[in-house]
Design a protein around this motif. Structure first.
Motif, PDB file in Angstrom:
ATOM      1  N   GLY A   1      13.558  15.537  23.453  1.00  0.00           N
ATOM      2  CA  GLY A   1      13.019  14.539  23.817  1.00  0.00           C
ATOM      3  C   GLY A   1      11.103  15.225  23.677  1.00  0.00           C
ATOM      4  N   ALA A   2      11.058  16.803  23.616  1.00  0.00           N
ATOM      5  CA  ALA A   2       9.727  17.426  23.712  1.00  0.00           C
ATOM      6  C   ALA A   2       8.567  16.614  22.548  1.00  0.00           C
ATOM      7  N   SER A   3       7.543  17.207  22.106  1.00  0.00           N
ATOM      8  CA  SER A   3       6.949  17.016  20.933  1.00  0.00           C
ATOM      9  C   SER A   3       6.486  18.428  20.677  1.00  0.00           C
ATOM     10  N   TYR A   4       6.711  19.606  19.801  1.00  0.00           N
ATOM     11  CA  TYR A   4       6.588  20.966  19.857  1.00  0.00           C
ATOM     12  C   TYR A   4       6.274  20.997  17.805  1.00  0.00           C
ATOM     13  N   GLU A   5       5.352  21.730  17.622  1.00  0.00           N
ATOM     14  CA  GLU A   5       5.779  22.356  16.252  1.00  0.00           C
ATOM     15  C   GLU A   5       6.098  23.799  16.400  1.00  0.00           C
ATOM     16  N   LEU A   6       7.431  24.014  15.398  1.00  0.00           N
ATOM     17  CA  LEU A   6       7.498  25.897  15.434  1.00  0.00           C
ATOM     18  C   LEU A   6       7.996  25.989  13.841  1.00  0.00           C
ATOM     19  N   THR A   7       6.890  27.235  13.276  1.00  0.00           N
ATOM     20  CA  THR A   7       6.754  27.662  11.859  1.00  0.00           C
ATOM     21  C   THR A   7       7.379  28.683  12.290  1.00  0.00           C
ATOM     22  N   GLY A   8       7.942  29.799  10.730  1.00  0.00           N
ATOM     23  CA  GLY A   8       7.623  31.074  11.070  1.00  0.00           C
ATOM     24  C   GLY A   8       9.130  31.286  11.661  1.00  0.00           C
ATOM     25  N   ALA A   9      10.070  30.903  12.996  1.00  0.00           N
ATOM     26  CA  ALA A   9      10.798  31.513  13.063  1.00  0.00           C
ATOM     27  C   ALA A   9      11.711  30.016  13.253  1.00  0.00           C
TER      28      ALA A   9
END
Length: 113
Positions: free
Chosen positions: A96-104
């Motif tokens: 439910g958390a809003s986050y963005e993760l790129t490269g991993a």
């Protein structure tokens, strides 16, 4: 063959990975104070030689740099709040958390997995 060690007996079965109950008890007061938790997280990731991650946190003015540069891998990037980053790094769900993760991958952030 039972491979239980004395250290295993001190582990909290409700916590993920290899987090000892004594580690949890020592970390909880720090985690309640965001600046201390982030400093601790940065130090642990550098000490363990984790891949570089630039965290642009919604609730902190300056970017947080975790891990160490590899020279061969582009640093990963996290955009979200500090509570979500700490949850991911400790192997806890961030449903439910809003986050963005790129490269991993999320699994790569888990310090105890």
């Amino acid at each position: 063959m039972d491979r239980t060690t004395a250290a295993d007996e001190g582990r909290d079965p409700t916590l993920p990975g290899r987090l000892l109950a004594v580690e949890r008890d020592a970390l909880l007061p720090l985690l309640r104070s965001r600046p201390h938790a982030l400093s601790l997280l940065a130090g642990i990731t550098r000490g363990r030689g984790r891949p570089r991650l630039q965290a642009d946190l919604d609730d902190v003015d300056e970017p947080l740099h975790l891990g160490v540069p590899s020279g061969t891998r582009t640093p990963a990037r996290f955009i979200g709040d500090s509570a979500t980053l700490v949850r991911l790094c400790t192997g806890r769900a961030a449903d439910g958390a809003s986050y963005e993760l790129t490269g991993a991958a999320v699994e790569e952030l888990n310090l105890y997995g």
